[in-house]
Design an enzyme around this catalytic site. Structure first.
Site, short mmCIF file in Angstrom:
data_model
loop_
_atom_site.label_atom_id
_atom_site.label_comp_id
_atom_site.label_asym_id
_atom_site.label_seq_id
_atom_site.Cartn_x
_atom_site.Cartn_y
_atom_site.Cartn_z
N SER A 1 2.03 -5.38 3.34
CA SER A 1 3.49 -5.22 3.47
C SER A 1 4.26 -6.30 2.72
CB SER A 1 3.89 -5.17 4.95
OG SER A 1 3.16 -6.10 5.71
N THR B 1 -6.07 0.67 11.92
CA THR B 1 -6.37 0.82 10.48
C THR B 1 -6.40 -0.50 9.72
OG1 THR B 1 -4.03 1.10 9.94
CG2 THR B 1 -5.29 3.11 10.41
N HIS C 1 3.96 1.80 11.66
CA HIS C 1 2.83 1.55 12.56
C HIS C 1 2.58 2.70 13.53
CE1 HIS C 1 4.85 -2.30 11.53
NE2 HIS C 1 3.63 -2.58 11.14
N HIS D 1 -0.39 -4.86 19.54
CA HIS D 1 0.04 -4.57 18.17
C HIS D 1 0.69 -3.18 18.17
CE1 HIS D 1 -0.15 -3.42 13.93
NE2 HIS D 1 -0.18 -4.72 13.67
N CYS E 1 -8.13 1.69 6.87
CA CYS E 1 -7.57 2.39 5.71
C CYS E 1 -8.07 1.80 4.40
CB CYS E 1 -6.05 2.41 5.79
SG CYS E 1 -5.27 0.92 5.15
N GLU F 1 0.74 -0.70 16.23
CA GLU F 1 -0.12 0.44 15.88
C GLU F 1 -1.03 0.82 17.05
OE1 GLU F 1 -3.83 1.74 13.11
OE2 GLU F 1 -2.53 0.21 12.24
N CYS G 1 0.87 -1.18 0.00
CA CYS G 1 0.00 0.00 0.00
C CYS G 1 0.90 1.23 0.00
CB CYS G 1 -0.89 -0.01 1.24
SG CYS G 1 0.07 0.06 2.78
N CYS H 1 2.62 5.79 8.89
CA CYS H 1 1.71 5.94 7.75
C CYS H 1 0.82 7.15 8.00
CB CYS H 1 0.88 4.67 7.61
SG CYS H 1 -0.45 4.86 6.40
#
Length: 317
Positions: free
Chosen positions: A274, A171, A80, A130, A201, A132, A18, A102
């Site tokens: 990724s 996301t 992240h 996680h 996202c 993020e 992405c 991001c």
């Protein structure tokens, strides 16, 4: 020589990199070019071993914490996102740092801060631990962001004021699972405020939509991605929920369980956000070596999103 059995290979699109992942990798490569090796990266820049190993070979050193970085070398924060305390610590040490978060994750960070300034307590839908989720929750003081992972968790929430709440999401979640959790939040806290636009996202949404389209057509679906990649794991779950009996996460072609695929006539292939296209081609080649392959592209969206790298890397040293 035995003829290869026929097989239709359905390739999901969009798949793979992405814009946020593409940008993060470019940031590491440009930093190495500008500052020379080694350049330190806090946490895996993106969740993919092949990508991380490739950057390591170019001069990136991956560490888990800022304490593992020397003061005199550049450090990059992963795509992240990181808790606020990390850039603050880097500034205190007068380190040169580049943030590869991001922009769509940064958008969630800004959203959380805005709600906090308005006196709202946040509920975050995400996966505990996680990076993020850790980064987003770390934008606000302790206790200001409450985490829920499932719709059942909503019933257990202890909030300060049920009329002063807002929610945000990681996301990379499953669009369908998140909808159930959001419905539970609205049912228990009718006044809760949601994002203006979905936090999940565009890339996560698009890859899941393509998998939903492919799943009913195939006997098996392979998702190329890393075990610690949230968006890749969600693709496996989405395929199963959409009726694909055999849906597996693989890191590379060498992970394909050929025994499990015996007798199949149609296979779907996709890749998490990724995973590079090189690994997709590797998987296609592995099927071509064993089957008489017919290719079918299942494209549900065309992505034209691009994110600029930080200005510090666009100007010469």
């Amino acid at each position: 020589m035995t003829a290869h059995p026929p097989l239709t290979l359905y390739l999901a699109a969009p798949r793979g990199f992405c814009a946020g992942v593409d940008r993060a990798i470019k940031i590491v490569e440009l930093a190495i070019e500008k500052y020379g090796a080694p350049v330190y990266v806090r946490h895996e820049i993106v969740h993919n071993k092949y990508v991380v190993d490739g950057l390591r070979a170019k001069g990136a050193v991956f560490v888990e914490e800022l304490d593992d970085c020397p003061d005199d070398r550049p450090v990059i924060f992963s795509a992240h996102g990181v808790p606020k305390s990390v850039p603050e610590a880097a500034q205190a040490r007068q380190m040169l740092f580049v943030d590869a978060t991001c922009p769509l994750v940064s958008k969630v960070h800004i959203e959380a801060e805005r709600h906090h300034e308005n006196g709202l307590q946040m509920v975050m839908i995400g996966h505990a631990g996680h990076p993020e989720t850790v980064g987003t929750m770390g934008q606000l003081p302790p206790g200001e962001v409450l985490l829920v992972e499932t719709a059942a968790d909503v019933a257990l929430l202890e909030v300060r004021d049920p009329t002063r709440l807002a929610f945000i999401t990681q996301t990379t979640l499953s669009v369908d699972d998140t909808a159930d959790i959001v419905a539970a939040l609205h049912a228990r806290f009718p006044a809760i405020i949601g994002p203006h636009k979905e936090d999940i996202c565009y890339a996560t949404t698009n890859r899941q939509a393509a998998v939903k389209e492919v799943a009913p057509k195939v006997d098996a679906l392979l998702v190329i991605g890393a075990p610690n990649s949230s968006n890749s794991q969600r693709l496996v779950e989405v395929a199963r929920a959409a009726g694909c009996g055999y849906s597996q996460l693989i890191q590379r072609a060498t992970d394909i369980d050929w025994r499990a695929l015996e007798g199949i006539r149609a296979v779907g292939v996709t890749a998490g956000a990724s995973a590079p296209e090189t690994l997709v081609n590797e998987v296609i080649d592995a099927f071509v070596a064993r089957y008489d392959v017919t290719h079918e592209l299942v494209e549900t969206a065309v992505e034209r999103v691009e994110f600029k790298v930080p200005r510090v890397l666009r100007v010469p040293a």
